[in-house]
Design a protein around this motif. Structure first.
Motif, mmCIF file in Angstrom:
data_model
loop_
_atom_site.group_PDB
_atom_site.id
_atom_site.type_symbol
_atom_site.label_atom_id
_atom_site.label_comp_id
_atom_site.label_asym_id
_atom_site.label_seq_id
_atom_site.Cartn_x
_atom_site.Cartn_y
_atom_site.Cartn_z
ATOM 1 N N LEU A 274 -15.347 3.976 -10.375
ATOM 2 C CA LEU A 274 -13.976 3.214 -10.046
ATOM 3 C C LEU A 274 -13.576 2.623 -11.558
ATOM 4 O O LEU A 274 -12.413 2.748 -12.008
ATOM 5 N N GLU B 240 -6.785 1.021 -3.893
ATOM 6 C CA GLU B 240 -7.647 0.259 -4.864
ATOM 7 C C GLU B 240 -7.601 0.315 -6.196
ATOM 8 O O GLU B 240 -7.485 -0.486 -6.926
ATOM 9 N N SER C 139 -3.245 7.435 -13.092
ATOM 10 C CA SER C 139 -4.194 7.245 -11.974
ATOM 11 C C SER C 139 -4.266 8.126 -10.987
ATOM 12 O O SER C 139 -3.328 8.700 -10.439
ATOM 13 N N ASN C 140 -5.449 8.424 -10.186
ATOM 14 C CA ASN C 140 -5.340 9.003 -8.979
ATOM 15 C C ASN C 140 -4.822 8.225 -7.776
ATOM 16 O O ASN C 140 -4.629 6.887 -7.901
ATOM 17 N N ASN C 141 -4.390 8.929 -7.001
ATOM 18 C CA ASN C 141 -3.483 8.326 -5.752
ATOM 19 C C ASN C 141 -4.300 7.518 -4.794
ATOM 20 O O ASN C 141 -4.817 8.010 -3.794
ATOM 21 N N ASP C 142 -4.862 6.493 -5.157
ATOM 22 C CA ASP C 142 -6.027 5.777 -4.581
ATOM 23 C C ASP C 142 -5.333 4.091 -4.369
ATOM 24 O O ASP C 142 -5.072 3.556 -5.484
ATOM 25 N N LYS D 75 0.925 -1.231 -0.057
ATOM 26 C CA LYS D 75 0.012 0.114 0.058
ATOM 27 C C LYS D 75 0.816 1.172 0.040
ATOM 28 O O LYS D 75 0.670 2.169 -0.795
ATOM 29 N N THR E 31 0.952 3.916 -3.115
ATOM 30 C CA THR E 31 0.430 5.372 -2.610
ATOM 31 C C THR E 31 1.398 6.396 -2.693
ATOM 32 O O THR E 31 1.164 7.430 -2.198
ATOM 33 N N ARG F 148 -5.011 1.694 -7.909
ATOM 34 C CA ARG F 148 -3.470 1.383 -8.288
ATOM 35 C C ARG F 148 -3.401 -0.078 -8.255
ATOM 36 O O ARG F 148 -2.614 -0.568 -9.016
#
Length: 181
Positions: free
Chosen positions: A146, A69, A64-67, A10, A14, A71
């Motif tokens: 998502l 799930e 991608s967004n820094n998320d 994680k 992130t 990523r």
């Protein structure tokens, strides 16, 4: 040990500079997800792709967004391609989303994630190439949002000469989703 692996993964996924984070931690990632090694240098041999499977994945992650799930889904979305290609003059990967989802279930189970989390990520992977319908939006708008972000990141990692149609689909789907918000 599994919780430490989950926490480290994680943390890696992130970081602001996702590609640097992955490259700096690739030995660890390969130690917990050795299946990724098959993606590295594996050619697409398809005009819609200008990168090998691994570099396509890294480029999708960069979009991608820094998320976590999102990523994690993008990290694993094409993991099945080296196991599902049909080699012709132009390579095709029919069924790769299902193969990737099935492989991801086993990977995430091995890493000790909950059944609910595994189901969500594997669903996102299995549907990453599937057109979003009005029924999907009505059924689960959060999951659909998502999916759409994952599809957008994946699309932006395709050959720039061939992405216009994919990006048009993304924009049309965004407009459709706004009707249900």
């Amino acid at each position: 040990m599994k919780n430490n692996e989950q926490a480290k993964l994680k943390d890696i996924l992130t970081q602001q500079n996702i590609t640097k984070s992955i490259n700096d931690n690739l030995p660890f990632i390969l130690s917990i997800i050795p299946e990724i090694e098959n993606m590295i240098g594996f050619p697409h041999n398809h005009p819609h792709h200008h990168l090998d499977v691994w570099n396509h994945t890294l480029l999708a992650l960069e979009q991608s967004n820094n998320d976590f799930e999102i990523r994690l889904t993008l990290l694993l979305h094409d993991i099945g391609k080296p196991f599902s290609y049909q080699d012709e003059e132009v390579r095709h990967f029919h069924g790769h989303a299902k193969v990737s989802a099935d492989m991801s279930k086993e990977i995430l189970k091995r890493l000790g994630y909950s059944d609910e989390f595994i189901a969500k990520i594997s669903t996102l992977i299995e549907l990453h190439d599937t057109k979003i319908t009005e029924e999907d939006i009505k059924d689960n708008i959060e999951l659909t949002l998502l999916r759409l972000h994952i599809q957008e990141c994946d699309s932006k990692a395709h050959n720039p000469d061939y992405i216009a149609k994919r990006l048009q689909y993304i924009e049309e789907t965004k407009k459709l989703i706004k009707q249900y918000k």
